[in-house]
Design an enzyme around this catalytic site. Structure first.
Site, PDB file in Angstrom:
ATOM      1  CB  CYS A 208      -0.897  -0.037   1.240  1.00 50.06           C
ATOM      2  SG  CYS A 208      -1.995   1.382   1.402  1.00 50.06           S
ATOM      3  CG  HIS A 209       2.835   2.444  -3.492  1.00 52.43           C
ATOM      4  ND1 HIS A 209       2.250   1.302  -3.997  1.00 52.43           N
ATOM      5  CD2 HIS A 209       3.052   3.256  -4.561  1.00 52.43           C
ATOM      6  CE1 HIS A 209       2.117   1.421  -5.309  1.00 52.43           C
ATOM      7  NE2 HIS A 209       2.592   2.597  -5.673  1.00 52.43           N
ATOM      8  NE  ARG A 210      -1.965   2.841  -7.357  1.00 53.03           N
ATOM      9  CZ  ARG A 210      -1.595   3.259  -8.575  1.00 53.03           C
ATOM     10  NH1 ARG A 210      -1.569   4.544  -8.838  1.00 53.03           N
ATOM     11  NH2 ARG A 210      -1.270   2.397  -9.513  1.00 53.03           N
ATOM     12  NE  ARG A 241       4.680   8.066  -1.001  1.00 53.84           N
ATOM     13  CZ  ARG A 241       4.809   7.447  -2.170  1.00 53.84           C
ATOM     14  NH1 ARG A 241       6.004   7.379  -2.737  1.00 53.84           N
ATOM     15  NH2 ARG A 241       3.772   6.911  -2.769  1.00 53.84           N
ATOM     16  CG  ASP A 282      -1.732   1.007  -3.131  1.00 55.54           C
ATOM     17  OD1 ASP A 282      -0.647   0.416  -3.327  1.00 55.54           O
ATOM     18  OD2 ASP A 282      -1.838   1.972  -2.342  1.00 55.54           O
TER      19      ASP A 282
END
Length: 359
Positions: A208-210, A241, A282
């Site tokens: 999950c990075h979006r 991040r 995602d």
């Protein structure tokens, strides 16, 4: 021998380049330009090391900032490289800012480009990746598609005479490296606190990075609530991040069912895909890899990226809501009639053959 500049900058591009560069260098002189879009060791250098990709001839070191700032800096630096190297062809992958910057720099200098993974459309300009793909497709000389649906989009846009279906180099790589690692865990796994992780025998795999799922804290909370409610533990390699945000949430809610891992390399990700019970993501790349491995997938997005994976509920879209994610994961799926829409695992050979013929 013609000179080719291949422009990469993000994890999926490194994976595709690992198989394409091997074939490309049999027929062309290749120069690799890494924009630096993914810069962390576990998001960049590890891929070159473990996949034995030739080291980049240029690393532009451009990452972070707004889309405009990043793309502008890349455009300037790529143009400088193209003026110095004077290549015959530029090769571009996928839909990142690196891709579009390379396309714009090359077309302004009248250098023909090849777009690998051309033609995908989400149907919304709200997605920056959609913008990058459209610009790149409409400025490229040769458009190489992973699937029939991608070719159909290019036909509708009047680009059919320069587009060809070659299959998916991600499928080439997944087949190759799944065979290489077999059932052996390829590397140690550590959590975000520095502790070594012993993988449970059964687990879910989350990526999950979006921005829409991670910068909105309520969305990320809902996703993590769903993982906390699963019947087996969930492995979640956290994008660099997002580590501070995830640690903050973990300190508040003390998650017991989620293992927050440091970012993993490609081989470890392939191992996790092949051994996971189910996958939640995602990522456009990981949902394909789940399909390659015949693993049920729930994709937390508002739009379809790869329609071929959506057959028989093998891959389903979900909003970032706990109950909807759980409901989708409980759906019965059937991979038996899905076929092989992503090719035969030999797309890299076909890409180079078409480049020789048309470039």
């Amino acid at each position: 021998m013609k000179k080719v500049i291949s422009i990469v900058g993000a994890r999926p591009q490194f994976i595709k380049a690992s198989v394409v560069s091997e074939e490309l260098r049999k027929e062309f002189h290749e120069v690799i330009v890494h924009t630096g879009q993914h810069y962390d060791y576990n998001m960049s250098d590890i891929f070159f090391d473990e996949l034995k990709i030739p080291k980049p001839d240029y690393n532009l070191g451009i990452s972070g900032g707004s889309h405009g700032k990043m793309t502008g800096k890349m455009l300037i630096s790529i143009e400088d490289v193209l003026l110095d190297e004077k290549p015959d062809i530029v090769v571009l992958y996928g839909d990142t800012n690196s891709t579009m910057a390379g396309a714009l720099a090359a077309v302004k200098l009248h250098i023909p480009t090849v777009h690998i993974e051309a033609g995908n459309r989400f149907g919304t300009l709200d997605s920056p990746e959609e913008v990058n793909r459209i610009v790149t497709d409409h400025t490229s000389r040769l458009l190489l598609c992973c699937t029939e649906s991608a070719k159909a989009f290019l036909d509708k846009e009047g680009l059919g005479n320069r587009s060809f279906i070659v299959g998916d180099p991600m499928f080439d790589a997944f087949k190759k490296y799944s065979k290489t690692i077999g059932n052996t865990q390829p590397e140690d796994l550590f959590d975000v606190y520095g502790n070594e992780i012993v993988l449970p025998s059964e687990f879910y795999y989350l990526t999950c990075h979006r921005q829409e799922n991670t910068e909105n804290e309520e969305s990320l909370k809902e996703i993590l609530k769903a993982m906390e409610a699963l019947d087996y533990k969930c492995i979640y390699p956290v994008h660099p991040r997002n580590i501070s945000r995830v640690k903050s949430l973990d300190s508040q809610f003390n998650y017991k069912n989620i293992i927050f891992a440091k970012p993993v390399g490609y081989l470890m990700s392939v191992f996790l895909v092949n051994n996971a019970k189910k996958i939640i993501t995602d990522s456009g790349g990981l949902q394909r890899e789940a399909f390659f491995a015949k693993k049920q997938c729930v994709t937390i997005l508002d739009f379809v990226v790869w329609p071929e994976t959506m057959v028989n509920s093998c891959n389903q879209l979900s909003k970032p809501l706990k109950d909807e994610i759980i409901l989708k994961l409980e759906t019965e799926v059937d991979f038996s009639k899905c076929g092989t829409p992503f090719g035969d695992g030999k797309s890299a050979v076909k890409i180079v053959e078409l480049m020789k013929r048309y470039m």
